[in-house]
Design a protein around this motif. Structure first.
Motif, PDB file in Angstrom:
ATOM      1  N   MET A   1      17.823  12.009 110.278  1.00 55.96           N
ATOM      2  CA  MET A   1      18.932  11.212 110.818  1.00 55.96           C
ATOM      3  C   MET A   1      20.188  11.449 109.969  1.00 55.96           C
ATOM      4  SD  MET A   1      19.274   7.117 111.355  1.00 55.96           S
ATOM      5  CE  MET A   1      17.970   6.760 112.474  1.00 55.96           C
ATOM      6  N   GLU A   2      21.292  11.671 110.623  1.00 51.58           N
ATOM      7  CA  GLU A   2      22.530  11.931 109.897  1.00 51.58           C
ATOM      8  C   GLU A   2      23.051  10.622 109.335  1.00 51.58           C
ATOM      9  OE1 GLU A   2      23.938  15.476 110.228  1.00 51.58           O
ATOM     10  OE2 GLU A   2      24.392  14.533 108.312  1.00 51.58           O
ATOM     11  N   ASN A   3      23.625  10.731 108.140  1.00 52.81           N
ATOM     12  CA  ASN A   3      24.214   9.567 107.500  1.00 52.81           C
ATOM     13  C   ASN A   3      25.363   9.041 108.358  1.00 52.81           C
ATOM     14  OD1 ASN A   3      26.512   8.578 105.655  1.00 52.81           O
ATOM     15  ND2 ASN A   3      24.635   8.372 104.436  1.00 52.81           N
ATOM     16  N   ARG A   4      25.398   7.718 108.614  1.00 52.03           N
ATOM     17  CA  ARG A   4      26.396   7.145 109.507  1.00 52.03           C
ATOM     18  C   ARG A   4      27.811   7.391 108.983  1.00 52.03           C
ATOM     19  NH1 ARG A   4      26.867   3.644 114.034  1.00 52.03           N
ATOM     20  NH2 ARG A   4      24.832   4.427 114.647  1.00 52.03           N
ATOM     21  N   ASP A   5      27.956   7.334 107.674  1.00 54.74           N
ATOM     22  CA  ASP A   5      29.267   7.571 107.064  1.00 54.74           C
ATOM     23  C   ASP A   5      29.726   9.008 107.333  1.00 54.74           C
ATOM     24  OD1 ASP A   5      30.578   8.465 104.043  1.00 54.74           O
ATOM     25  OD2 ASP A   5      31.478   6.859 105.216  1.00 54.74           O
ATOM     26  N   THR A   6      28.782   9.956 107.256  1.00 54.40           N
ATOM     27  CA  THR A   6      29.132  11.367 107.519  1.00 54.40           C
ATOM     28  C   THR A   6      29.607  11.534 108.954  1.00 54.40           C
ATOM     29  OG1 THR A   6      27.438  12.066 105.958  1.00 54.40           O
ATOM     30  CG2 THR A   6      28.242  13.736 107.490  1.00 54.40           C
ATOM     31  N   LEU A   7      28.916  10.856 109.885  1.00 55.57           N
ATOM     32  CA  LEU A   7      29.308  10.964 111.292  1.00 55.57           C
ATOM     33  C   LEU A   7      30.704  10.382 111.501  1.00 55.57           C
ATOM     34  CD1 LEU A   7      25.986  10.044 113.159  1.00 55.57           C
ATOM     35  CD2 LEU A   7      26.990  12.298 112.834  1.00 55.57           C
ATOM     36  N   MET A   8      30.979   9.248 110.864  1.00 57.38           N
ATOM     37  CA  MET A   8      32.308   8.641 110.986  1.00 57.38           C
ATOM     38  C   MET A   8      33.370   9.604 110.471  1.00 57.38           C
ATOM     39  SD  MET A   8      32.241   5.523 112.218  1.00 57.38           S
ATOM     40  CE  MET A   8      31.330   4.002 112.306  1.00 57.38           C
ATOM     41  N   ARG A   9      33.086  10.212 109.341  1.00 56.56           N
ATOM     42  CA  ARG A   9      34.069  11.132 108.752  1.00 56.56           C
ATOM     43  C   ARG A   9      34.230  12.363 109.635  1.00 56.56           C
ATOM     44  NH1 ARG A   9      32.020  12.594 103.406  1.00 56.56           N
ATOM     45  NH2 ARG A   9      33.914  13.824 103.241  1.00 56.56           N
ATOM     46  N   TYR A  10      33.140  12.788 110.269  1.00 55.50           N
ATOM     47  CA  TYR A  10      33.234  13.925 111.187  1.00 55.50           C
ATOM     48  C   TYR A  10      34.142  13.581 112.354  1.00 55.50           C
ATOM     49  CZ  TYR A  10      32.060  17.004 115.046  1.00 55.50           C
ATOM     50  OH  TYR A  10      32.149  17.867 116.121  1.00 55.50           O
ATOM     51  N   ILE A  11      33.930  12.402 112.912  1.00 55.11           N
ATOM     52  CA  ILE A  11      34.707  11.996 114.085  1.00 55.11           C
ATOM     53  C   ILE A  11      36.191  11.863 113.726  1.00 55.11           C
ATOM     54  CG2 ILE A  11      35.049  10.179 115.812  1.00 55.11           C
ATOM     55  CD1 ILE A  11      32.027   9.565 115.488  1.00 55.11           C
ATOM     56  N   LEU A  12      36.470  11.429 112.484  1.00 56.43           N
ATOM     57  CA  LEU A  12      37.863  11.274 112.054  1.00 56.43           C
ATOM     58  C   LEU A  12      38.441  12.557 111.487  1.00 56.43           C
ATOM     59  CD1 LEU A  12      37.600   7.737 110.407  1.00 56.43           C
ATOM     60  CD2 LEU A  12      38.775   8.335 112.525  1.00 56.43           C
ATOM     61  N   GLY A  13      37.664  13.642 111.544  1.00 56.02           N
ATOM     62  CA  GLY A  13      38.174  14.927 111.074  1.00 56.02           C
ATOM     63  C   GLY A  13      38.292  15.019 109.578  1.00 56.02           C
ATOM     64  N   ASP A  14      37.398  14.340 108.873  1.00 53.02           N
ATOM     65  CA  ASP A  14      37.524  14.239 107.428  1.00 53.02           C
ATOM     66  C   ASP A  14      36.471  15.046 106.672  1.00 53.02           C
ATOM     67  OD1 ASP A  14      37.606  11.478 105.042  1.00 53.02           O
ATOM     68  OD2 ASP A  14      38.907  13.241 105.264  1.00 53.02           O
ATOM     69  N   LEU A  15      35.791  15.970 107.347  1.00 51.23           N
ATOM     70  CA  LEU A  15      34.786  16.788 106.669  1.00 51.23           C
ATOM     71  C   LEU A  15      35.344  18.182 106.434  1.00 51.23           C
ATOM     72  CD1 LEU A  15      31.478  15.957 108.623  1.00 51.23           C
ATOM     73  CD2 LEU A  15      32.276  14.998 106.465  1.00 51.23           C
ATOM     74  N   ASP A  16      34.832  18.845 105.375  1.00 55.68           N
ATOM     75  CA  ASP A  16      35.237  20.244 105.186  1.00 55.68           C
ATOM     76  C   ASP A  16      34.511  21.096 106.227  1.00 55.68           C
ATOM     77  OD1 ASP A  16      33.120  20.231 102.314  1.00 55.68           O
ATOM     78  OD2 ASP A  16      32.639  21.127 104.262  1.00 55.68           O
ATOM     79  N   GLN A  17      34.922  22.347 106.311  1.00 55.21           N
ATOM     80  CA  GLN A  17      34.448  23.187 107.416  1.00 55.21           C
ATOM     81  C   GLN A  17      32.932  23.336 107.413  1.00 55.21           C
ATOM     82  OE1 GLN A  17      36.544  26.887 107.953  1.00 55.21           O
ATOM     83  NE2 GLN A  17      34.926  27.708 109.244  1.00 55.21           N
ATOM     84  N   GLY A  18      32.363  23.543 106.213  1.00 55.56           N
ATOM     85  CA  GLY A  18      30.918  23.762 106.125  1.00 55.56           C
ATOM     86  C   GLY A  18      30.126  22.562 106.636  1.00 55.56           C
ATOM     87  N   GLU A  19      30.517  21.383 106.161  1.00 55.68           N
ATOM     88  CA  GLU A  19      29.811  20.164 106.577  1.00 55.68           C
ATOM     89  C   GLU A  19      30.024  19.905 108.061  1.00 55.68           C
ATOM     90  OE1 GLU A  19      30.891  16.870 103.790  1.00 55.68           O
ATOM     91  OE2 GLU A  19      28.870  16.201 104.373  1.00 55.68           O
TER      92      GLU A  19
END
Lengths: 293, 206
Positions: A1-19
């Protein structure tokens, strides 16, 4: 299961390219990951509406997340829901909560006790009956909901199939296919009338394709939507993602092909909208016609 | 200016290539269309972060490329392959968009949510909100009483201790929290679709 915080950051465009690519690959290949992501988006929208995001997240949400028309639509829904007063819940009538007045002299206590006991037995029996009816009605309601959701899903898929067919074949080719096709060129705003001037669609007695050609005064949108209703307002079909075509005699048209079984005798309205570049639908015209047998 | 994928859209997949794609997704046509639908939505999600106004068009192009490639290549996992196609298309589109973005930057119009409104704008916003509210109420009334009750308990007016309250609700209904979330997600999706249709079908000015 993906970490909920990671998903939020993904949706807000806050992850680096690799992640970011790691999260994306996951939801492409894993349906559970896809469901998690959709749920995370819903939670994010709700959190924004409730004012629970940090300053940085709020800015990212407004600048980045809301740039998409689809997400803006979801946000509008959540905002409206939050601001609306609650729809009153219809409470079932609980008759057993009504006060029962028992008054009687002391010597009547035994009789009253027996009456209460009998009433209690009746109440228990009635409660059990109501509970069973309630469960049955819940099951029926759940079944109706499932059927309705299935119909809506299938309608969405059917709409995309039709859009695909029109894109691949075009109205001219559809007219030449083996399944009989009845076409009707509609001009906007023409009044329904039984004496000449009316736009009549004779319905075929065998399965056939109905091809509605909605004439455009001006072809200025990249795609179109059509909402087909009866004059009573009952929605028959909604098709999106339609493109215009050029007919030699008629000029630009939006072609809508539908199965004949969709139509009953009566009057229909097709409302044509164009999709603007920012994803909004602008109503262009309405076309009326009468189906006759 | 009409947005596009840099005007380099390749040949669209033929009907035969598309049929092959459906077959690869699932032997049963109805199920294949459902999977295709889900794949299309994933592609839209994938593209809308960077290209919000082109996401649907890019998703269609990705599907065309996938369908064309399936005919000519040995591909084991369609989902994995779809991700690869989408990633490449995004990179291509980014390169073209970079130049266009630099040119357009000075003319960009921001669509701020919290804009300072003048009285006329405030009146328009109010009318718009009333219309949305009417749509929401109409859609809520299409649900049955039990569904509305469930939604009002899951989304209370007071948003404090939400997680605990939802866990309590799940216990009351004798279902797991996951099942409750799934039910709510389905109801919400239904409501959002109804809301969107209602908004789109209202003539301007009503």
């Amino acid at each position: 299961m993906e970490n909920r915080d990671t998903l939020m950051r993904y949706i807000l465009g806050d992850l680096d390219q690799g992640e970011r690519e790691r999260v994306e690959r996951r939801y492409f290949v894993n349906d559970e990951a896809w469901a998690e992501l959709q749920a995370a988006e819903t939670d994010l929208i709700d959190s924004y509406v409730r004012g629970e995001l940090s300053q940085k997240q709020r800015e990212q949400f407004e600048k980045y997340f809301l740039a998409s028309p689809r997400r803006r639509q979801r946000f509008e829904f959540a905002r409206t829901k939050m601001a609306a007063a609650s729809v009153p819940v219809e409470e079932p009538h609980r008759w057993w909560k009504m006060p029962m007045a028992f008054a009687g002299p002391y010597r009547m206590q035994v009789a009253v006790g027996i009456v209460i006991l009998l009433a209690g037995i009746a109440v228990v029996t009635l409660i059990q009956d109501l509970r069973l009816r309630g469960q049955l009605s819940k099951m029926q309601a759940a079944e109706r909901t499932r059927e309705r959701q299935k119909d809506e899903r299938q309608q969405g898929i059917a709409n995309r199939k039709e859009a695909r067919d029109l894109r691949d074949h075009g109205p001219a080719e559809l007219l030449s296919q083996r399944l009989p096709t009845i076409s009707l060129l509609l001009t906007p705003g023409q009044l329904r009338s039984s004496e000449g001037g009316s736009q009549l669609l004779p319905i075929c007695t065998v399965p056939c394709t109905v091809l509605l050609l909605l004439k455009l005064e001006e072809d200025r949108f990249s795609s179109y939507e059509v909402l087909l209703r009866t004059v009573e307002g009952k929605e028959n079909r909604r098709l999106a993602g339609l493109k215009s075509s050029q007919l030699p005699a008629a000029g630009p048209v939006v072609a809508v092909d539908l199965p004949s079984k969709l139509f009953r005798r009566g009057d229909y309205i097709a409302t044509l909208s164009g999709n603007t570049s920012d994803g909004k639908a602008e109503v262009i015209d309405s076309f009326t016609f009468t189906v006759v047998r | 200016m009409r947005e596009g994928t840099g005007g380099r859209r390749k040949r669209k997949a033929t009907a035969e290539e598309f049929r092959l794609l459906l077959k690869r997704l699932d032997p049963l046509e109805d199920r294949a269309w459902e999977i295709h639908d889900a794949l299309r939505r994933k592609l839209i999600w994938f593209f809308e972060s960077e290209f919000p106004l082109q996401a649907e068009e890019l998703a269609e192009e990705a599907l065309d490329r996938i369908a064309r490639k399936l005919n000519s290549s040995e591909i084991r996992d369609v989902a994995e392959f779809a991700f690869g196609v989408a990633r490449n298309l995004r990179r291509e589109t980014s390169r073209h968009a970079l130049i266009a973005a630099r040119l357009a930057a000075s003319g960009a119009i921001s669509d701020s949510v919290q804009s300072g409104e003048n009285p006329e704008q405030a009146a328009i916003s109010r009318i718009d909100f009333d219309r949305k509210l009417a749509c929401l109420k109409k859609c809520l009334l299409r649900l049955d009483a039990e569904e509305r009750r469930l939604l009002s308990l899951y989304y209370p007016d007071d948003g404090s201790n939400l997680e605990e309250r939802r866990e309590a609700l799940a216990r009351e209904l004798k279902i797991s929290l996951g099942t409750l979330r799934t039910r709510i997600a389905r109801l919400r999706e239904q409501l959002e679709k109804c809301f969107e249709n209602c908004e789109a079908s209202r003539p301007p000015g009503s």
